[in-house]
Scaffold this motif. Structure first.
Motif, PDB file in Angstrom:
ATOM      1  N   LYS A   1      28.230 -14.101 -24.174  1.00  0.00           N
ATOM      2  CA  LYS A   1      27.643 -14.834 -25.299  1.00  0.00           C
ATOM      3  C   LYS A   1      28.725 -15.469 -26.167  1.00  0.00           C
ATOM      4  N   SER A   2      29.914 -14.865 -26.170  1.00  0.00           N
ATOM      5  CA  SER A   2      31.031 -15.386 -26.961  1.00  0.00           C
ATOM      6  C   SER A   2      31.880 -16.374 -26.174  1.00  0.00           C
ATOM      7  N   ASN A   3      31.318 -16.887 -25.079  1.00  0.00           N
ATOM      8  CA  ASN A   3      31.973 -17.893 -24.244  1.00  0.00           C
ATOM      9  C   ASN A   3      33.129 -17.319 -23.436  1.00  0.00           C
ATOM     10  N   GLY A   4      33.030 -16.021 -23.125  1.00  0.00           N
ATOM     11  CA  GLY A   4      34.007 -15.401 -22.254  1.00  0.00           C
ATOM     12  C   GLY A   4      33.474 -15.244 -20.846  1.00  0.00           C
ATOM     13  N   ARG A   5      34.244 -14.616 -20.005  1.00  0.00           N
ATOM     14  CA  ARG A   5      33.872 -14.416 -18.602  1.00  0.00           C
ATOM     15  C   ARG A   5      34.203 -12.997 -18.205  1.00  0.00           C
ATOM     16  N   VAL A   6      33.328 -12.367 -17.432  1.00  0.00           N
ATOM     17  CA  VAL A   6      33.530 -10.998 -16.970  1.00  0.00           C
ATOM     18  C   VAL A   6      33.518 -10.979 -15.446  1.00  0.00           C
ATOM     19  N   GLN A   7      34.634 -10.589 -14.849  1.00  0.00           N
ATOM     20  CA  GLN A   7      34.693 -10.433 -13.400  1.00  0.00           C
ATOM     21  C   GLN A   7      35.960  -9.687 -13.035  1.00  0.00           C
ATOM     22  N   ALA A   8      35.972  -9.148 -11.834  1.00  0.00           N
ATOM     23  CA  ALA A   8      37.145  -8.426 -11.345  1.00  0.00           C
ATOM     24  C   ALA A   8      38.212  -9.407 -10.889  1.00  0.00           C
ATOM     25  N   CYS A   9      39.433  -8.915 -10.735  1.00  0.00           N
ATOM     26  CA  CYS A   9      40.473  -9.710 -10.087  1.00  0.00           C
ATOM     27  C   CYS A   9      40.027 -10.015  -8.654  1.00  0.00           C
ATOM     28  N   GLN A  10      40.591 -11.046  -8.091  1.00  0.00           N
ATOM     29  CA  GLN A  10      40.245 -11.416  -6.718  1.00  0.00           C
ATOM     30  C   GLN A  10      41.504 -11.616  -5.899  1.00  0.00           C
ATOM     31  N   ASP A  11      41.405 -11.289  -4.603  1.00  0.00           N
ATOM     32  CA  ASP A  11      42.550 -11.551  -3.730  1.00  0.00           C
ATOM     33  C   ASP A  11      42.493 -12.999  -3.249  1.00  0.00           C
ATOM     34  N   VAL A  12      43.377 -13.375  -2.345  1.00  0.00           N
ATOM     35  CA  VAL A  12      43.462 -14.771  -1.906  1.00  0.00           C
ATOM     36  C   VAL A  12      42.193 -15.226  -1.199  1.00  0.00           C
TER      37      VAL A  12
END
Length: 379
Positions: free
Chosen positions: A244-255
């Motif tokens: 809601k605060s214009n952020g993003r939630v996600q895990a790190c990702q590999d290549v």
């Protein structure tokens, strides 16, 4: 430095040979029942790496960094009305710096604070553990143990309306931190604070440090009860606030785009800062997308003879030890000092078994009058 360079300490990448079991490859792990289930080796959430050219206070290099209580500690069992003159029988804290193979200047960013006779009242006490992160996290956690207890004690509403008062004080301390000159762009600290007033415990939490109660349950068996809730991006209500605060939630990702490790907080269109908690002090970049220091405050009424002790600890303890196991480790020792040492030693041992690095590890253990633990009190 660019903002990205400042924020790199949030994500510690392990060596190529052991990193994430080759970037998140599925591995076999045994469950408690002996069956095998596929899982992914998690990326460590954060271990701050200090560049060699940064000057660090010598005190920050030491184990056991904290603000101790008065040297006069009540080691007696309950006399009179429980809670009238304080419920704390004894307490002990221990903080141990972590280990990173390629970083010889690793400093202990954890801090603790112990305050008996809090606000000049023998029925009150306050204990806290702070887990700093980022390049300047040790300065942030030190700032908090230096300023927060006094700010809480000074409030006129502490007796009449403690929860709103403490919440406002957390915010005020963060505002003071912002003016302190400490670079909090990508540095901050968690905080778990137990304010004890008579028989009432107010646990105030911002981040993923944790407080756990050890109590006697049915059949006088020792049980664990969480007094705080870890505030992480995996918690739906916390993630919603970030989005809601214009952020993003996600895990790190590999290549290959495969998620690695826990979910993190990012700017909407940039892969910074990657914070693995949703509440903290400092962390100005993460705060721009909803990370807050406003604490979640939970109450607990102590029961004489039932409630034995409280453990406050940084995630260096909780990463590989669950609540019940921690309570049993503490209960197996005969003194407060021995219990703190045993919990930190066991945490260190499990880090060595699971990782190539060791996080800073800190715990404070507070025992109550009328309790069966530690054994030394009864003797």
């Amino acid at each position: 430095r660019t903002p990205a360079a400042l924020c790199r300490p949030y994500i510690l990448r392990r060596s190529t040979a052991s990193a994430m079991q080759k970037k998140g490859t599925r591995v076999e792990r045994k469950t408690s029942k002996g069956s095998k289930t596929p899982s992914v080796t998690p990326v460590r959430r954060r271990l701050s790496i200090l560049p060699g050219q940064i000057s660090v206070d010598e005190a920050a290099r030491l184990d056991g960094a904290g603000t101790p209580a008065s040297p006069t500690i009540n080691n007696k069992l309950s006399t009179g009305v429980f809670g009238k003159d304080g419920v704390v029988a004894c307490h002990s804290s221990l903080s141990r710096v972590g280990y990173v193979p390629f970083n010889t200047s690793k400093v202990n960013q954890d801090r603790f604070t112990e305050n008996l006779n809090f606000a000049n009242d023998p029925s009150k006490s306050l204990f806290g553990v702070f887990d700093g992160h980022g390049v300047y996290g040790h300065f942030v956690s030190q700032f908090l143990i230096t300023n927060l207890p006094g700010m809480i004690a000074a409030g006129k509403d502490l007796d009449t309306d403690p929860k709103p008062h403490i919440s406002k004080t957390f915010m005020a301390a963060n505002a003071k931190l912002d003016k302190s000159g400490i670079d909090c762009t990508c540095s901050g600290t968690t905080a778990v604070v137990c304010y004890i007033d008579g028989k009432k415990v107010y646990t105030c939490n911002a981040g993923d440090s944790r407080a756990v109660l050890g109590y006697l349950g049915e059949g006088k068996k020792l049980k664990a009860k969480a007094l705080s809730i870890d505030q992480k991006p995996e918690v739906e209500s916390e993630a919603k606030r970030i989005v809601k605060s214009n952020g993003r939630v996600q895990a790190c990702q590999d290549v290959d785009g495969t998620p690695i490790g826990p979910k993190r907080v990012w700017l909407k269109h940039q892969d910074i800062p990657g914070l693995a908690m949703t509440r903290s002090f400092g962390d100005k970049l993460a705060a721009s997308v909803g990370v807050t220091c406003e604490p979640e405050i939970l109450e607990h009424d102590l029961k004489e003879g039932v409630d034995q002790f409280i453990i406050l600890a940084s995630d260096g303890v909780w990463e590989f030890i669950d609540n019940q196991s921690a309570v049993e480790i503490v209960a197996g020792e005969k003194s407060a000092k021995a219990a703190a040492l045993a919990l930190v030693d066991e945490s260190t041992k499990r880090w060595k078994e699971e990782e190539d690095v060791i996080d800073d590890i800190t715990c404070t253990i507070v025992y109550f009058k009328g309790a069966q633990h530690p054994v030394s009190l009864k003797n």
